[in-house]
Design an enzyme around this catalytic site. Sequence first.
Site, PDB file in Angstrom:
ATOM      1  N   GLU A 173      -9.571  15.680  34.760  1.00 51.53           N
ATOM      2  CA  GLU A 173     -10.213  16.057  36.028  1.00 51.53           C
ATOM      3  C   GLU A 173      -9.699  17.428  36.504  1.00 51.53           C
ATOM      4  O   GLU A 173      -8.488  17.675  36.497  1.00 51.53           O
ATOM      5  CB  GLU A 173      -9.890  14.977  37.062  1.00 51.53           C
ATOM      6  CG  GLU A 173     -10.449  15.206  38.441  1.00 51.53           C
ATOM      7  CD  GLU A 173     -10.059  14.092  39.407  1.00 51.53           C
ATOM      8  OE1 GLU A 173     -10.605  14.055  40.506  1.00 51.53           O
ATOM      9  OE2 GLU A 173      -9.187  13.248  39.029  1.00 51.53           O
ATOM     10  N   LYS A 206     -18.111  14.225  41.543  1.00 54.39           N
ATOM     11  CA  LYS A 206     -17.383  12.987  41.816  1.00 54.39           C
ATOM     12  C   LYS A 206     -18.042  12.242  42.959  1.00 54.39           C
ATOM     13  O   LYS A 206     -18.409  12.833  43.983  1.00 54.39           O
ATOM     14  CB  LYS A 206     -15.925  13.314  42.154  1.00 54.39           C
ATOM     15  CG  LYS A 206     -14.989  12.111  42.236  1.00 54.39           C
ATOM     16  CD  LYS A 206     -13.546  12.585  42.344  1.00 54.39           C
ATOM     17  CE  LYS A 206     -12.559  11.433  42.352  1.00 54.39           C
ATOM     18  NZ  LYS A 206     -11.156  11.908  42.353  1.00 54.39           N
ATOM     19  N   CYS A 248     -12.483   9.864  37.828  1.00 52.98           N
ATOM     20  CA  CYS A 248     -11.304   9.201  38.385  1.00 52.98           C
ATOM     21  C   CYS A 248     -11.610   8.012  39.296  1.00 52.98           C
ATOM     22  O   CYS A 248     -11.931   6.932  38.822  1.00 52.98           O
ATOM     23  CB  CYS A 248     -10.433  10.232  39.108  1.00 52.98           C
ATOM     24  SG  CYS A 248      -8.719   9.645  39.342  1.00 52.98           S
ATOM     25  N   SER A 266      -9.953 -35.057  -0.972  1.00 51.18           N
ATOM     26  CA  SER A 266     -10.059 -34.532  -2.334  1.00 51.18           C
ATOM     27  C   SER A 266      -8.795 -33.851  -2.825  1.00 51.18           C
ATOM     28  O   SER A 266      -8.652 -33.593  -4.017  1.00 51.18           O
ATOM     29  CB  SER A 266     -11.208 -33.526  -2.406  1.00 51.18           C
ATOM     30  OG  SER A 266     -10.885 -32.362  -1.644  1.00 51.18           O
TER      31      SER A 266
END
Length: 713
Positions: free
Chosen positions: A54, A123, A179, A371
């Site tokens: 940022e 932002k 952010c 078996s």
Amino acid sequence: MRGRFDSIYTHQFIRAAVCVPALRVADPEFNVERMLGLARRASEANVAVALFPELGISAYSNEDLFHQDALLDASKATLEKLVAASAELTPVLIVGAPLRFDAKLFNCAVIIYRGQVLGVAPKSYLPNYREFYEQRQFTSARDAVSREVSLLGQRVPFGNDLIFEAENVEGFALHVEICEDVWTPIPPSTYAALAGATVLANLSASNITIGKAAYRHSLCASQSAKCIAAYLYSAAGPGESTTDLAWDGHALIYENNELLAEAERFANREQVITADIDLERLLQDRMRTTSFNDSAGDCRERVQAIRRIRFEFRVPESEIPLQRKIARFPYVPSEPRERDQRCFEAYNIQVHSLLQRLSSTGTKRVVIGVSGGLDSTQALIVAARTVDRMGLPRKNILAYTMPGFATSELTLTNARRLMKALGVSAGEMDIRPACQQMFRDIGHPFSRGKKVYDVTFENVQAGERTSHLFRLANQHNALVLGTGDLSELALGWMTYGVGDHMSHYNVNVSVPKTLIQYLIRWVISSGQFDAAANATLQAILETEISPELVPHADGDSTRPAQKTAEKIGPYELQDFNLYFITRYGFLPSKVAFLARQAWGRKDRGDWPDLLPANQRHEYDLEAIKKWLEVFLDRFFKISQFKRSAIPNGPKVGSGGSLSPRGDWRAPSDSEAEVWLKELRENVPLEKHQTPRAKLQKGPKLKIPRAVSASRSG
């Protein structure tokens, strides 16, 4: 070929990078030089998208210096230098800068590709609490007036509602937030993901405090999981002001809740972390997850308002090996603690499911054929633990070993010892007289002394065993416990109807063979039973996997004559194929690509520690292709009718089950040609191999599938 087989970009991966440069506060010229250095490193690594922190051009911790024209002008000027230099670089660059538009200052992410600004994302959420005062300097995206702005001489899209789509790379759709945006209840990336974004990038500065790194992990993991997306996260590193804060340079890459890469925190050097993102996996999961698409419908107005910025990505043409770790055993984690937890859960799912079935039917006895092989062993120890928890004696488990014409002394001895060690009611029935009578009744050559070991010879034995078990259950008011596993079901490796295909309840039905091996190893290592039982369990693990239906030609009865792997391939490879074909629906060529990454070299990658060194194998591409072709033919063409009629049994793992009432619903008469054709056309021979002569196909026999698709077919 769609492209180079040996390139990740052919198989719908892209390589992503998160870069943590060293910087200086309020020195854009220096910062851009450092960013360009890392961008070039990312380009040399054939990265498709590279994320930076940022406000990386100016540094984040400038505070009121952001209101100084000198800093803002220098930031824009050096941004122009970065854009110009990007013309020669491979990745889309995502960088942070303070930019003025409409007389407002925005904290921006600038998305750059090949000398052009694709868009600017401001932002959305500006923190203004505790140590943060961003609203003092910046304006939120919600208060922006313009949806398009002038930047460096061009008009570019502006807003938090932008998805950058590569027109020529399916699934490469990028959204960017900053952010604090991801710390909110509904991040902008949520709407972008619902609109189709698969790669979500977050430029962050994010100062460090005690415990914050763990919360970052939680945020990124959760957002990538909820959005079924990749999530790239950066944090500021060396150089930010430490007037009142500290910075750890944390960088993360997640994909759908899985951590792919992480930077070293508090490093005193610059870092570039990279990871290969599987776009096809994300698209497949979204397509299957109906609730994800329902959410997109609920948010239709916001989703439809998302703007799409299209560009053409220049796909690198060189060989680009996959960097990502691919687990050899997708059903079995290599990390001991995770594997032990997986085994604990699988074992207890089996136990509690059987307990519920016995309780709901009022049944207190179980009949099981033993078996001396892996599957019946796992079912028997599950039954033992189940009756223990119900407070019933283990004598209520009526266990029978039923030797036939090919039963070896080794497996018969192991079966006897296991039944004795577990303290169950042990019985032994020689099925050969009953089988001989059946051979006489149907006129089979074996009844006249001829050594004809065909499908009928094998399935008469399997049928007699099952028939005996059901009649014993009738006689003793008991439930027949099935033993066949998920791997056998996928390959049709079982005798249909009156055979090992049928039971009253099957605890192994969604447990693959490789997991059963580790469940038994876990039972030994965790001390579920005593030393005598553990010794026998270990001997069973070391025995060759075999149906034991055809005897040795030389009469040797000490060991199994048949080897299952010679007929249907190694279970470790076929379980790998099963997982990626059914869980994700990948193209066969991609499955082969992943298999070569996982199995191509035994000295590469992690091995489960419980696996002996002599059982750590490797396979070349020719073998991988051969056995994948077997898998595709058996799975898609000849064995679905068996899966359409299986008894009840619990789903155990997220890898899925093949129950027609659950994860897998398919027609019984489909063809396999589209899968086989894709495999043959897009998986080459290894470079050192020469093409083999084309195999001649014989006439296609018109045999009913219920006959031809038997255990041995």
